[in-house]
Write an enzyme that holds these catalytic residues in place. Sequence first.
Site, mmCIF file in Angstrom:
data_model
loop_
_atom_site.group_PDB
_atom_site.id
_atom_site.type_symbol
_atom_site.label_atom_id
_atom_site.label_comp_id
_atom_site.label_asym_id
_atom_site.label_seq_id
_atom_site.Cartn_x
_atom_site.Cartn_y
_atom_site.Cartn_z
ATOM 1 N N HIS A 11 50.290 94.258 -19.799
ATOM 2 C CA HIS A 11 51.366 93.697 -20.714
ATOM 3 C C HIS A 11 51.162 94.209 -22.052
ATOM 4 O O HIS A 11 51.970 94.337 -22.961
ATOM 5 C CB HIS A 11 51.195 92.250 -20.955
ATOM 6 C CG HIS A 11 49.894 91.932 -21.804
ATOM 7 N ND1 HIS A 11 48.783 91.613 -21.104
ATOM 8 C CD2 HIS A 11 49.866 91.294 -22.892
ATOM 9 C CE1 HIS A 11 47.879 91.322 -22.117
ATOM 10 N NE2 HIS A 11 48.460 91.041 -23.282
ATOM 11 N N GLU A 47 38.012 90.295 -31.667
ATOM 12 C CA GLU A 47 38.690 88.955 -31.472
ATOM 13 C C GLU A 47 37.653 87.865 -31.598
ATOM 14 O O GLU A 47 36.216 88.126 -31.550
ATOM 15 C CB GLU A 47 39.570 88.680 -30.305
ATOM 16 C CG GLU A 47 38.879 88.717 -29.122
ATOM 17 C CD GLU A 47 39.745 88.401 -28.018
ATOM 18 O OE1 GLU A 47 40.802 87.981 -28.119
ATOM 19 O OE2 GLU A 47 39.352 88.518 -26.565
ATOM 20 N N HIS A 65 43.706 98.527 -20.865
ATOM 21 C CA HIS A 65 44.440 98.149 -22.155
ATOM 22 C C HIS A 65 44.356 99.254 -23.090
ATOM 23 O O HIS A 65 45.332 99.889 -23.499
ATOM 24 C CB HIS A 65 44.206 96.954 -22.935
ATOM 25 C CG HIS A 65 44.593 95.742 -22.100
ATOM 26 N ND1 HIS A 65 45.773 95.717 -21.332
ATOM 27 C CD2 HIS A 65 44.067 94.546 -21.990
ATOM 28 C CE1 HIS A 65 45.776 94.552 -20.742
ATOM 29 N NE2 HIS A 65 44.947 93.828 -21.388
ATOM 30 N N ASP A 98 46.630 79.450 1.032
ATOM 31 C CA ASP A 98 45.519 80.299 0.929
ATOM 32 C C ASP A 98 46.151 81.693 0.986
ATOM 33 O O ASP A 98 46.456 82.289 2.007
ATOM 34 C CB ASP A 98 44.619 80.002 2.294
ATOM 35 C CG ASP A 98 43.241 81.135 2.405
ATOM 36 O OD1 ASP A 98 43.291 81.935 1.530
ATOM 37 O OD2 ASP A 98 42.735 80.902 3.392
ATOM 38 N N LYS A 141 34.197 90.044 -28.276
ATOM 39 C CA LYS A 141 34.697 88.679 -28.354
ATOM 40 C C LYS A 141 33.620 88.167 -29.161
ATOM 41 O O LYS A 141 32.471 88.406 -29.661
ATOM 42 C CB LYS A 141 34.561 87.924 -27.030
ATOM 43 C CG LYS A 141 35.701 88.289 -26.240
ATOM 44 C CD LYS A 141 35.688 87.560 -24.782
ATOM 45 C CE LYS A 141 37.011 87.439 -24.037
ATOM 46 N NZ LYS A 141 37.982 87.180 -24.781
ATOM 47 N N LYS A 152 45.936 93.498 -14.171
ATOM 48 C CA LYS A 152 44.642 94.610 -14.215
ATOM 49 C C LYS A 152 43.332 93.710 -14.283
ATOM 50 O O LYS A 152 43.473 92.528 -14.378
ATOM 51 C CB LYS A 152 44.894 95.376 -15.735
ATOM 52 C CG LYS A 152 44.837 94.639 -16.980
ATOM 53 C CD LYS A 152 43.541 93.966 -17.314
ATOM 54 C CE LYS A 152 43.627 93.040 -18.277
ATOM 55 N NZ LYS A 152 42.330 92.225 -18.626
ATOM 56 N N ASP A 162 37.436 94.500 -18.677
ATOM 57 C CA ASP A 162 38.605 93.859 -19.052
ATOM 58 C C ASP A 162 39.898 94.300 -19.992
ATOM 59 O O ASP A 162 41.007 94.092 -20.156
ATOM 60 C CB ASP A 162 38.188 92.474 -19.655
ATOM 61 C CG ASP A 162 39.153 91.497 -20.109
ATOM 62 O OD1 ASP A 162 39.927 91.213 -19.294
ATOM 63 O OD2 ASP A 162 39.017 90.893 -21.089
#
Length: 449
Positions: free
Chosen positions: A160, A198, A222, A80, A322, A130, A217
């Site tokens: 990344h 995408e 990013h 945990d 998306k 992130k 997100d």
Amino acid sequence: MITRLAVLGATGDLTARFLLPALAALRGAGHLGDGLDLVCAGRQDWSTARYREWAADRLGPARSEDAEAVVASARYVRCDVTDPAEVAAALDGDGPVAVYLALPPAVFPAAVVALHGAGLPEGSRIALEKPFGEDLAGARELNRLLARLVPEEAVFRVDHFLAMTTVQNVLGSRLANRVLEPLWNSTHIAEIEIVWDESLALEGRAGYYDHVGALKDMIQNHLLQLMCLVAMEPPITLGERDLRDRKVDVLRSVRPLTEEDAVRRSRRARYLPGRIGDRDIPAYADEEGVDPGRLTETFAEVELEIDNWRWAGCVFRLRSGKALGTNRKEVAVRFRSVPHLPFGHGETALPNVLRFQLEPEGLTLDLTGTGSPAHEFTPLTLTARMDPPPLPAYGRVLLDVLTGDPALSIRADEAEEAWRVVEPVLAAWREDRVPLEEYPAGSDGPPAR
């Protein structure tokens, strides 16, 4: 170099899709030997043998000898991550440890508090995915907790995208070519689009995505990071202080959005049922694990301006969606049209566009020339393709964490400034002053205004 790596949240999608393959790539490139002590902690009541089976299955049947070696080195601990005693047991060992929080953002504060209680050996480091916090207040509190745990240079707020070869090439192309620098300003550039569209839909990630959405997100981290690299002043060096100072300058220069700006300069939408290739895609609201009442967006767009000498009057458009019909992942630098054409035939030359393609990696420059018959304009495209990078982006991320190079991680003040930029948009969306539009899966997104 730290040789102990503890992944908290090691049974999740991030570990399976990115961290384990990255470790295999690092081993294959000679950066990791047989001495890596890999502790994988998760909530599942598994044995180490069961975890290794799971990891091997996620790496796929074509896994390499290096992947097999990484799996064989993994030691699983049920934990945990909010319990200091269980965290201390998971981290038990000699010497400093790199702790990677592969966890949902909402769990970060409790996990960091548990690390406080568990205690970390001197010289340890901590890495977080992130988004860093869930809003500006949350980012400030998280930074306060981290500052009590380890020094700032030992905190790796991971994005990344900064480790992607083509993102690095944004800086390389800008700073190593004299032909671009005199034009790299709003006198010659009208608009810069930073796009991550995408065709992938939710793909089973509702547990994370439905609590975050496209703005948090992708855009808040990013795409803002890409904007910083495009817009920053040339740094003295690419060392961690010089590079990150210049990125913070950009974020501090973003013109604050008023309430009216946040409504006028932002869009949000989510996808309806549709078809992408040979796949039937359900509406986002009908995806397994989604709470339709959250009104989570799968498409977000924000227009920003930078108030400094170089960029006044240039529009930066950040967009991500998306379940779209095509993949478009690029930074598109759109130059202004020429002031006069001497051809006398009423022709209009298309503006030049320099495109940094992010996935697949490449670089194109759209120009205008004349063809046959004479004086008729024809488009000319110059294209360069890049060799695959020696390491995947997460390989570079993990190498930086283990070796202690924070240049490509996000500094505390940088994380807070990024939240400051998007806070007015989040407020407008919470108050439902920006309508949640809809678009069919497989389309180009919501209709143009």
